[in-house]
Design an enzyme around this catalytic site. Structure first.
Site, PDB file in Angstrom:
ATOM      1  N   SER A 234      54.728  45.793   0.840  1.00 41.74           N
ATOM      2  CA  SER A 234      53.922  45.296   1.939  1.00 41.74           C
ATOM      3  C   SER A 234      54.630  45.554   3.259  1.00 41.74           C
ATOM      4  O   SER A 234      55.859  45.462   3.360  1.00 41.74           O
ATOM      5  CB  SER A 234      53.694  43.794   1.775  1.00 41.74           C
ATOM      6  OG  SER A 234      53.095  43.250   2.926  1.00 41.74           O
TER       7      SER A 234
ATOM      8  N   HIS B 112      42.786  43.971  -2.222  1.00 31.67           N
ATOM      9  CA  HIS B 112      42.340  45.082  -3.057  1.00 31.67           C
ATOM     10  C   HIS B 112      40.844  45.015  -3.351  1.00 31.67           C
ATOM     11  O   HIS B 112      40.035  44.672  -2.499  1.00 31.67           O
ATOM     12  CB  HIS B 112      43.164  45.150  -4.345  1.00 31.67           C
ATOM     13  CG  HIS B 112      44.636  45.328  -4.136  1.00 31.67           C
ATOM     14  ND1 HIS B 112      45.167  46.119  -3.141  1.00 31.67           N
ATOM     15  CD2 HIS B 112      45.701  44.802  -4.789  1.00 31.67           C
ATOM     16  CE1 HIS B 112      46.479  46.094  -3.198  1.00 31.67           C
ATOM     17  NE2 HIS B 112      46.830  45.297  -4.185  1.00 31.67           N
TER      18      HIS B 112
ATOM     19  N   LYS C  60      56.228  51.493  -2.858  1.00 33.22           N
ATOM     20  CA  LYS C  60      55.134  50.941  -2.058  1.00 33.22           C
ATOM     21  C   LYS C  60      55.368  49.437  -1.961  1.00 33.22           C
ATOM     22  O   LYS C  60      55.428  48.744  -2.973  1.00 33.22           O
ATOM     23  CB  LYS C  60      53.795  51.226  -2.755  1.00 33.22           C
ATOM     24  CG  LYS C  60      52.576  50.497  -2.175  1.00 33.22           C
ATOM     25  CD  LYS C  60      51.997  51.238  -1.004  1.00 33.22           C
ATOM     26  CE  LYS C  60      50.662  50.655  -0.564  1.00 33.22           C
ATOM     27  NZ  LYS C  60      49.552  50.995  -1.491  1.00 33.22           N
TER      28      LYS C  60
ATOM     29  N   THR D 181      51.484  41.290   3.685  1.00 36.11           N
ATOM     30  CA  THR D 181      50.725  41.294   4.927  1.00 36.11           C
ATOM     31  C   THR D 181      49.608  40.278   4.855  1.00 36.11           C
ATOM     32  O   THR D 181      49.297  39.611   5.845  1.00 36.11           O
ATOM     33  CB  THR D 181      50.155  42.694   5.208  1.00 36.11           C
ATOM     34  OG1 THR D 181      51.229  43.633   5.275  1.00 36.11           O
ATOM     35  CG2 THR D 181      49.380  42.724   6.510  1.00 36.11           C
ATOM     36  N   ALA D 182      48.996  40.160   3.690  1.00 35.48           N
ATOM     37  CA  ALA D 182      47.924  39.170   3.516  1.00 35.48           C
ATOM     38  C   ALA D 182      48.412  37.782   3.900  1.00 35.48           C
ATOM     39  O   ALA D 182      47.729  37.031   4.619  1.00 35.48           O
ATOM     40  CB  ALA D 182      47.436  39.188   2.070  1.00 35.48           C
TER      41      ALA D 182
END
Length: 278
Positions: free
Chosen positions: A55, A151, A53, A107-108
């Site tokens: 981004s 999150h 997992k 992505t943030a």
């Protein structure tokens, strides 16, 4: 088979069945629990794990070796990163300020940089990378001027006395009319990707059909989180896009990375690789 994902409730909820031998035909999985900043880096190094997992923002660096799987990840609406400060601030106040982010390949971070290009004249100052769970205390204690959080911080930032400057997801959705790409599931292109996709999708469906069975596993790995916050986290981040990206999901990823390439935030890459699993 080796797999890496975060200890966050959405990941443990989604992968509970897969890593506990509950999906017929699936191999045994050895799990590495790691913050997304770690997996973003791990995916670019020799010997990276088979399934990870990461981004969506990190995809341009890894698509030659890894394929994007259309299930198991996090993409949705109303679930974007938040920019927080000690006091209520106008975006222009951020000019030249120190801002903490969870990863420069997140992505943030991309959403923040794209937003700041529109909203912060002159641009922000120093960018500091730190684990996401350390960001809110650092803002509260005045160690940094602002923090970009992800999150479960969406549900808990007020308990730190922090104020919302901007919701990056709301800005993105308003600007593009597309969902927000957050976490992607990638797998080495040498694997049987069709089978892997089937196992992961079956794990998602199992989680939805049997939500009580994963509760102990989810709470074992939740970081000092109440069951209520964990459930809110799962409800927000595990949605129809987790089962299948679909056309809207792919369009969102292409829009994000296309803009990022234009701004020089990620390297040029073959956009066709996003949909090409061969």
């Amino acid at each position: 088979m080796q797999i890496a994902f975060s200890p966050c409730p959405n990941d443990t909820f989604v992968f509970h069945a897969l890593v506990h031998g509950l999906i017929p035909g699936a191999p045994d999985f050895k799990v590495t629990y790691a913050d997304i900043n770690i997996t973003n880096t791990l995916a670019t190094q020799p010997g990276g794990l088979e399934v990870m997992k990461i981004s969506y923002a990190a995809l341009p660096w890894v698509l030659s070796e890894y394929a994007l799987l259309p299930c198991g990840g996090a993409l949705g609406r109303g679930c974007g990163p938040l920019l927080l400060t000690q006091e209520q601030r106008d975006p222009a106040w951020l000019a030249g300020r120190r801002v903490a982010v969870p990863s420069e390949r997140s992505t943030a971070y991309l959403l923040f940089r794209l937003w700041a290009a529109q909203q912060v004249p002159g641009g922000v100052g120093e960018i500091i990378v730190m684990p996401f769970h350390e960001i809110m205390p650092a803002v509260r204690d005045g160690k940094i001027d602002a923090g970009l959080v992800i999150h479960e911080a969406r549900f808990t930032y007020s308990s730190y006395g922090l104020k919302l400057v901007a919701d990056m997801g709301s800005w993105w959705e308003s600007d593009t009319k597309l969902p927000i790409p957050l976490g992607a599931i990638i797998a080495r292109r040498s694997l049987d990707l069709a089978a892997l996709e089937g196992w992961i999708r079956a794990s998602v469906q199992y989680a939805w059909a049997n939500p009580e069975l994963s509760k102990q596993y989810v709470m074992e790995h939740a970081q000092e989180m109440s069951p209520e916050v964990a459930k809110s986290h799962i409800d927000l981040y595990v949605n129809e896009f987790t089962a299948n990206l679909g056309e809207a999901g792919y369009n969102a990823v292409e829009a994000l990375l296309g803009r990022a390439v234009e701004e020089g935030l990620v390297p040029q890459f073959d956009m066709a690789l996003l949909r090409n699993k061969s």
